[in-house]
Design an enzyme around this catalytic site. Structure first.
Site, PDB file in Angstrom:
ATOM      1  CG  HIS A 291      55.255 -70.359  27.610  1.00 29.57           C
ATOM      2  ND1 HIS A 291      56.043 -71.286  26.964  1.00 29.57           N
ATOM      3  CD2 HIS A 291      54.093 -70.310  26.910  1.00 29.57           C
ATOM      4  CE1 HIS A 291      55.396 -71.769  25.915  1.00 29.57           C
ATOM      5  NE2 HIS A 291      54.196 -71.204  25.853  1.00 29.57           N
TER       6      HIS A 291
ATOM      7  CG  ASP B 262      49.692 -70.829  26.138  1.00 30.55           C
ATOM      8  OD1 ASP B 262      50.890 -70.836  25.813  1.00 30.55           O
ATOM      9  OD2 ASP B 262      48.922 -71.796  25.936  1.00 30.55           O
TER      10      ASP B 262
ATOM     11  CG  HIS C 139      52.972 -75.180  27.601  1.00 34.31           C
ATOM     12  ND1 HIS C 139      52.038 -74.390  28.233  1.00 34.31           N
ATOM     13  CD2 HIS C 139      53.129 -74.654  26.369  1.00 34.31           C
ATOM     14  CE1 HIS C 139      51.634 -73.442  27.425  1.00 34.31           C
ATOM     15  NE2 HIS C 139      52.287 -73.557  26.280  1.00 34.31           N
TER      16      HIS C 139
ATOM     17  NE  ARG D 107      48.226 -71.329  22.156  1.00 34.63           N
ATOM     18  CZ  ARG D 107      49.153 -70.449  22.533  1.00 34.63           C
ATOM     19  NH1 ARG D 107      50.377 -70.850  22.808  1.00 34.63           N
ATOM     20  NH2 ARG D 107      48.859 -69.173  22.623  1.00 34.63           N
TER      21      ARG D 107
HETATM   22  C1  SIN Z   1      52.891 -73.687  22.906  1.00 40.40           C
HETATM   23  O1  SIN Z   1      53.814 -73.166  23.533  1.00 40.40           O
HETATM   24  O2  SIN Z   1      51.720 -73.308  23.017  1.00 40.40           O
HETATM   25  C2  SIN Z   1      53.161 -74.840  21.952  1.00 40.40           C
HETATM   26  C3  SIN Z   1      54.122 -75.821  22.454  1.00 40.40           C
HETATM   27  C4  SIN Z   1      54.586 -76.756  21.375  1.00 40.40           C
HETATM   28  O3  SIN Z   1      54.562 -76.433  20.179  1.00 40.40           O
HETATM   29  O4  SIN Z   1      55.024 -77.863  21.733  1.00 40.40           O
END
Ligand code: SIN
Length: 287
Positions: free
Chosen positions: A103, A105, A257, A273
Site C-alpha cells: 500500500h 499510506d 510499502h 509513524r
Molecule cells: C506502515 O505500513 O506504515 C508501517 C510498515 C511497517 O510497520 O513496517
C-alpha cells in the site's frame, strides 16, 4: 560532520548521515534533506535517539501532520503519532499485521499524504523488515501498450473493503458508523505526475485500489492485478532491515510499502509513524 547523502544499491534509497534529528535543524539542512527526499524517494537515518516530541518537530519541517481515522492506534499523548505494535503501547491498542500488504499510506482519502516518517523503537532480532517499491521505476518499465492503456485513466480507492476483511478475520475491531461514513470512494489517476520531481509514477496499490473507473469489472480487476504484480517485482524493491532507532522517511506519492512477518509471539516490534499531509497542489497536479 557535514550532512552526507549516499545512494544504496537500490536506485531510490539513500542513507543520510551527519545529522542529529534530536536537535533543532537550520533551514539549510532541512532544504538539503527535502531535496534529497525528492531525488531519492526513501531516506534512511541510523542511530537517531529521538523522543516523540522530536519526531513530530522533525516531521513538521515538511508539512502539516495528520492522524488516522482509527484513533485507537494514535498515541494519546501525541496524536500525531500512529503506533504500529504487536503488543500495544502507551494506551494504544495492538495493531496485528499492520501494513502487511502492499500500500501507499491512506490513498483512500481525496488528498493522500505526501509522505511518512517511521521510527523503529523496538525491532525483532530477525525478520519484520519493511519492503518498499519504487513506483517511478515500475511505471517506466511498463511496455508502451500498457502505458497507453492507463494514461489518463482514473482508479477508485477505498479503505472499507480492506478494513472489513480484517475485522471479519478478527484482527480489527468492528468499524464505527462514523468510520464507515468516512470511508467513501475517492478517485486518483493511475499515473501520477509527481508535483515535486516532475516524473511519472504508477499510483495504484493492492491495499486500497478497488477498480478502474469506466472499465468493465473483470477487465479492471485483471489490469489492476497485473499492475500490482508488476510493481511488486523484485527489481523495484528495497527491503529495509530495521535496527533500533532507525528512521525511514518515504515519499508516499512514488513508493509503496509492506510490513513483513516475524515471530510476534516471541518478539516485540514497536514502530512510531508520523504522516505528512499532501497538498492541494499535489492533487491538482494529479487530477
Ligand atoms: C506502515 O505500513 O506504515 C508501517 C510498515 C511497517 O510497520 O513496517
Amino acid at each position: 560532520m557535514a550532512l552526507s547523502v549516499t545512494r544504496t544499491g537500490k536506485t531510490f534509497v539513500a542513507v543520510v548521515e551527519g545529522v542529529d534529528l534530536s536537535q533543532p535543524l537550520d533551514m539549510e539542512t532541512v532544504e538539503a534533506i527535502r531535496q534529497a527526499w525528492w531525488e531519492h524517494s526513501i531516506l534512511v537515518f541510523r542511530d537517531q535517539h529521538i523522543s516523540n516530541d522530536q519526531h513530530i518537530a522533525f516531521s513538521r519541517h515538511f508539512g502539516d501532520l495528520q492522524g488516522h481515522s482509527v484513533t485507537d492506534w494514535l498515541l494519546p499523548t501525541h496524536p500525531e503519532i500512529l503506533v504500529l505494535s504487536n503488543r500495544g503501547q502507551g494506551g494504544v491498542k495492538p495493531l496485528k499485521n499492520g501494513g502487511a500488504y502492499w500500500h501507499s499510506d491512506i490513498t483512500y482519502q481525496a488528498i493522500p499524504p505526501m509522505g511518512s516518517i517511521l521510527h523503529g523503537l523496538t525491532v525483532p532480532p530477525v525478520d519484520g523488515d519493511t519492503l518498499y517499491a519504487d513506483m517511478y521505476a515500475a511505471y517506466e518499465a511498463l511496455d508502451d501498450e500498457t502505458k497507453e492503456l492507463i494514461e489518463g485513466r482514473i482508479a477508485i480507492h477505498n479503505y472499507k473493503l480492506r478494513y472489513l476483511k480484517m475485522a471479519q478475520g478478527g484482527i480489527r475491531p468492528e468499524p464505527t458508523a462514523e468510520q464507515l461514513a468516512e470511508w467513501q470512494d475517492v478517485e486518483h489517476p493511475i499515473v501520477l505526475d509527481h508535483p515535486d520531481s516532475g516524473r511519472k509514477a504508477l499510483f495504484v496499490n493492492e491495499g486500497f485500489t478497488m477498480a478502474i473507473k469506466g472499465m468493465d469489472t473483470d477487465e479492471s480487476a485483471a489490469l489492476l492485478q497485473r499492475l500490482f504484480d508488476h510493481s511488486a517485482s523484485e527489481e523495484f524493491i528495497y527491503a529495509h532491515k530495521w535496527r533500533m532507532d532507525d528512521i525511514v522517511m518515504w515519499d508516499n506519492r512514488c513508493t509503496m510499502h509492506r510490513a513483513t512477518t516475524y515471530d510476534s509471539e516471541k518478539h516485540d516490534r514497536v514502530m512510531h509513524r508520523t504522516t505528512i499531509k499532501g497538498t492541494a497542489r499535489q492533487q491538482a497536479a494529479a487530477a
